[in-house]
Design a protein around this motif. Structure first.
Motif, PDB file in Angstrom:
ATOM      1  N   GLY A  34     -26.277  15.491  27.843  1.00 39.71           N
ATOM      2  CA  GLY A  34     -25.520  16.433  28.670  1.00 39.71           C
ATOM      3  C   GLY A  34     -24.627  15.757  29.693  1.00 39.71           C
ATOM      4  O   GLY A  34     -23.855  16.411  30.373  1.00 39.71           O
ATOM      5  N   GLY A  35     -24.699  14.424  29.790  1.00 42.20           N
ATOM      6  CA  GLY A  35     -23.887  13.689  30.750  1.00 42.20           C
ATOM      7  C   GLY A  35     -22.504  13.398  30.203  1.00 42.20           C
ATOM      8  O   GLY A  35     -22.282  13.355  28.997  1.00 42.20           O
ATOM      9  N   SER A  36     -21.562  13.194  31.122  1.00 45.98           N
ATOM     10  CA  SER A  36     -20.194  12.908  30.703  1.00 45.98           C
ATOM     11  C   SER A  36     -19.537  11.942  31.673  1.00 45.98           C
ATOM     12  O   SER A  36     -19.945  11.818  32.825  1.00 45.98           O
ATOM     13  N   ALA A  37     -18.517  11.285  31.171  1.00 47.84           N
ATOM     14  CA  ALA A  37     -17.651  10.430  31.982  1.00 47.84           C
ATOM     15  C   ALA A  37     -16.231  10.882  31.704  1.00 47.84           C
ATOM     16  O   ALA A  37     -15.757  10.789  30.576  1.00 47.84           O
ATOM     17  N   ARG A  38     -15.546  11.384  32.718  1.00 51.96           N
ATOM     18  CA  ARG A  38     -14.214  11.967  32.564  1.00 51.96           C
ATOM     19  C   ARG A  38     -13.104  10.947  32.478  1.00 51.96           C
ATOM     20  O   ARG A  38     -12.068  11.209  31.867  1.00 51.96           O
ATOM     21  N   SER A  39     -13.267   9.817  33.142  1.00 53.46           N
ATOM     22  CA  SER A  39     -12.209   8.807  33.165  1.00 53.46           C
ATOM     23  C   SER A  39     -12.867   7.434  33.198  1.00 53.46           C
ATOM     24  O   SER A  39     -13.343   6.999  34.240  1.00 53.46           O
ATOM     25  N   ILE A  40     -12.903   6.800  32.059  1.00 54.16           N
ATOM     26  CA  ILE A  40     -13.606   5.535  31.877  1.00 54.16           C
ATOM     27  C   ILE A  40     -12.900   4.780  30.760  1.00 54.16           C
ATOM     28  O   ILE A  40     -12.065   5.348  30.064  1.00 54.16           O
TER      29      ILE A  40
END
Length: 121
Positions: free
Chosen positions: A109-115
């Motif tokens: 359920g986790g996310s990284a928007r700008s990586i």
């Protein structure tokens, strides 16, 4: 959402900080289309998969991968600029090939928007 930082070398501290910052939207971006990006990512990414986008905020080309075939493999989009973990296991991401510089991990359920990540396990 929980993010666990794993640092492999002193140089990866900045990358780990980038992952933590990438998952937090600034106050001015919490309304409108930008704040809907994680919800859109969750809807677009099939259950049981980890999804990778070619652009920040879950834009551009999306590719989904269910499980890494090996201990470490390249992301299906090179480099991946945003990630959503819709799987059931925590996944670790690296900014370099062969998982050599770990950035951090995303719980289900986790996310990284700008990586910017190039490999995962």
């Amino acid at each position: 959402m929980r993010i666990h930082h794993v640092t492999a070398a002193l140089g990866s501290l900045a990358a780990a900080a980038a992952l933590a910052l990438a998952t937090t939207a600034p106050a001015h971006a919490r309304t409108g289309a930008v704040s809907d990006a994680p919800a859109r990512a969750a809807a677009d990414c099939p259950q049981g998969y980890v999804c990778f986008w070619s652009e920040p905020d879950f834009g551009g080309e999306m590719r989904a991968a269910q499980n890494p075939q090996h201990d470490c493999e390249a992301t299906p989009v090179q480099p991946a600029r945003s990630v959503y973990n819709h799987g059931s296991d925590s996944r670790t991401f690296s900014s370099k090939p062969r998982c050599s510089v770990r950035v951090g991990s995303l719980e289900p359920g986790g996310s990284a928007r700008s990586i910017e990540v190039s490999s995962w396990q």
